[in-house]
Design a protein around this motif. Structure first.
Motif, PDB file in Angstrom:
ATOM      1  N   ARG A   1      30.305  45.830  34.541  1.00 17.73           N
ATOM      2  CA  ARG A   1      30.646  45.697  35.974  1.00 17.73           C
ATOM      3  C   ARG A   1      32.099  46.091  36.187  1.00 17.73           C
ATOM      4  O   ARG A   1      32.957  45.794  35.361  1.00 17.73           O
ATOM      5  N   SER A   2      32.369  46.682  37.350  1.00 14.07           N
ATOM      6  CA  SER A   2      33.747  47.114  37.613  1.00 14.07           C
ATOM      7  C   SER A   2      34.617  45.951  38.093  1.00 14.07           C
ATOM      8  O   SER A   2      35.841  46.043  38.067  1.00 14.07           O
ATOM      9  N   ASP A   3      33.992  44.833  38.560  1.00 15.20           N
ATOM     10  CA  ASP A   3      34.791  43.745  39.140  1.00 15.20           C
ATOM     11  C   ASP A   3      34.846  42.519  38.226  1.00 15.20           C
ATOM     12  O   ASP A   3      35.015  41.401  38.688  1.00 15.20           O
ATOM     13  N   SER A   4      34.682  42.743  36.927  1.00 17.58           N
ATOM     14  CA  SER A   4      34.774  41.626  35.983  1.00 17.58           C
ATOM     15  C   SER A   4      35.675  42.026  34.824  1.00 17.58           C
ATOM     16  O   SER A   4      35.636  43.166  34.370  1.00 17.58           O
ATOM     17  N   SER A   5      36.466  41.098  34.355  1.00 19.21           N
ATOM     18  CA  SER A   5      37.303  41.406  33.187  1.00 19.21           C
ATOM     19  C   SER A   5      36.975  40.492  32.003  1.00 19.21           C
ATOM     20  O   SER A   5      37.798  40.312  31.108  1.00 19.21           O
TER      21      SER A   5
END
Ligand code: DO4
Ligand code: MG
Length: 294
Positions: free
Chosen positions: A137-141
């Protein structure tokens, strides 16, 4: 075991894989067609496969490694159970409390409750097979793979077989608020299953599967963990019975049974990481993690 591979025209071929790695192409289009045919004949799926081989099912003349494997079945729905192992409960508590492990949470409650956690995980279109990319996912680190034993279930709730599954998860999104669970669990290519389905009738004790997870970064082993289904808090038929309560399930539904291996808390998946999930008597499910390209 039963696998599927792509033939030279990219069409799926169902095949039986013997324990000494001989492969026989089967006439049925998919595993659940084979199971239904066996039911109609009043024989077990294994007996039907043995009959097909005895009657001349075509041996596949190439080794397993050179086949393009597909998901062993098109599971119409993938569901997942959660917090079924102590290790998962402790990891969830860490996410939700910022590391204050002495705080009792809803994860402690669900671990001990009669009703297990069961959530909707994936559809056939979001599920990938062996050798394919899973997406980040692009919005999770803070993202991890969750290696899990998957139950392959028939419409009547019968456990047809076992496969390996990866319940890709975002620990930061789930830890921020439990109501974000669907976003922490479901996105494009966030689930993989395979490489094979081990027929249930060939498994003496499903609580003795050995599970291993290895994550390679730039070709080097970065994370490794092992566990056994013997550590599971629940019984498989208990999980299936809760999934089926007032619910219709379809032939070939997969129920992932929860993770017992969690990478260290400072680990997050990166683009290019290769994830290997190995389950004894089933095989190795290997996928590469890739950043989503919009
Ligand atoms: O509670 C959230 C998900 C748990 C889970 O996926 C697991 O234990 O495997
Ligand atoms: Mg999970």
């Amino acid at each position: 075991r039963v696998i599927r591979f792509a033939d030279e025209t990219s069409l799926p071929v169902l095949a039986a894989l013997t324990d000494d790695n001989r492969i026989y192409a089967l006439p049925q289009r998919d595993l659940m067609e084979l199971v239904r045919e066996a039911e109609e004949l009043g024989v077990s799926p294994l007996a039907l496969i043995e009959k097909e081989i005895a009657e001349g099912a075509a041996p596949v003349g190439v080794p397993l490694e050179s086949l393009t494997l597909l998901t062993p079945l098109d599971a119409p729905e993938v569901w997942a159970a959660g917090v079924t192992y102590e290790r998962s409960r402790d990891a969830r508590n860490y996410e939700a409390t910022g590391g204050k492990l002495d705080v009792a949470t809803f994860y402690d409650k669900v671990y001990d409750a009669e009703r297990p956690e069961i959530f909707f995980k994936s559809t056939a279109a979001r599920t990938v097979g062996p050798g394919q990319d899973v997406c980040l996912r692009s919005d999770s680190s803070w993202q991890i793979p969750e290696p899990e034993l998957g139950l392959v279930i028939g419409r009547n709730g019968n456990i047809v077989g076992y496969t390996a599954g990866n319940d890709m998860s975002c620990r930061d999104i789930e830890g921020e608020n439990p109501l974000y669970l669907p976003q922490a669990k479901m996105w494009r290519r966030s689930c993989s299953i395979g490489p094979a389905v081990r027929l249930a009738e060939t498994v003496a004790d499903p609580y003795r599967f050995q599970i291993a997870c290895r994550i390679y970064r730039n070709g080097e082993l970065a994370v490794e963990g092992t566990a056994s289904t013997g550590q599971l808090k629940r019984r498989f038929d208990e999980l299936v019975s809760f999934l089926r309560r007032d619910n219709d399930i379809f032939d070939g539904t997969v129920l992932l049974t929860g993770t017992c291996i969690v990478p260290p808390n400072d680990f997050t998946l990166q683009d290019g990481d290769r994830i290997e999930i190995e389950i004894s008597d089933i095989g190795v499910l290997s996928n590469t993690a890739r950043k989503l390209v919009p």
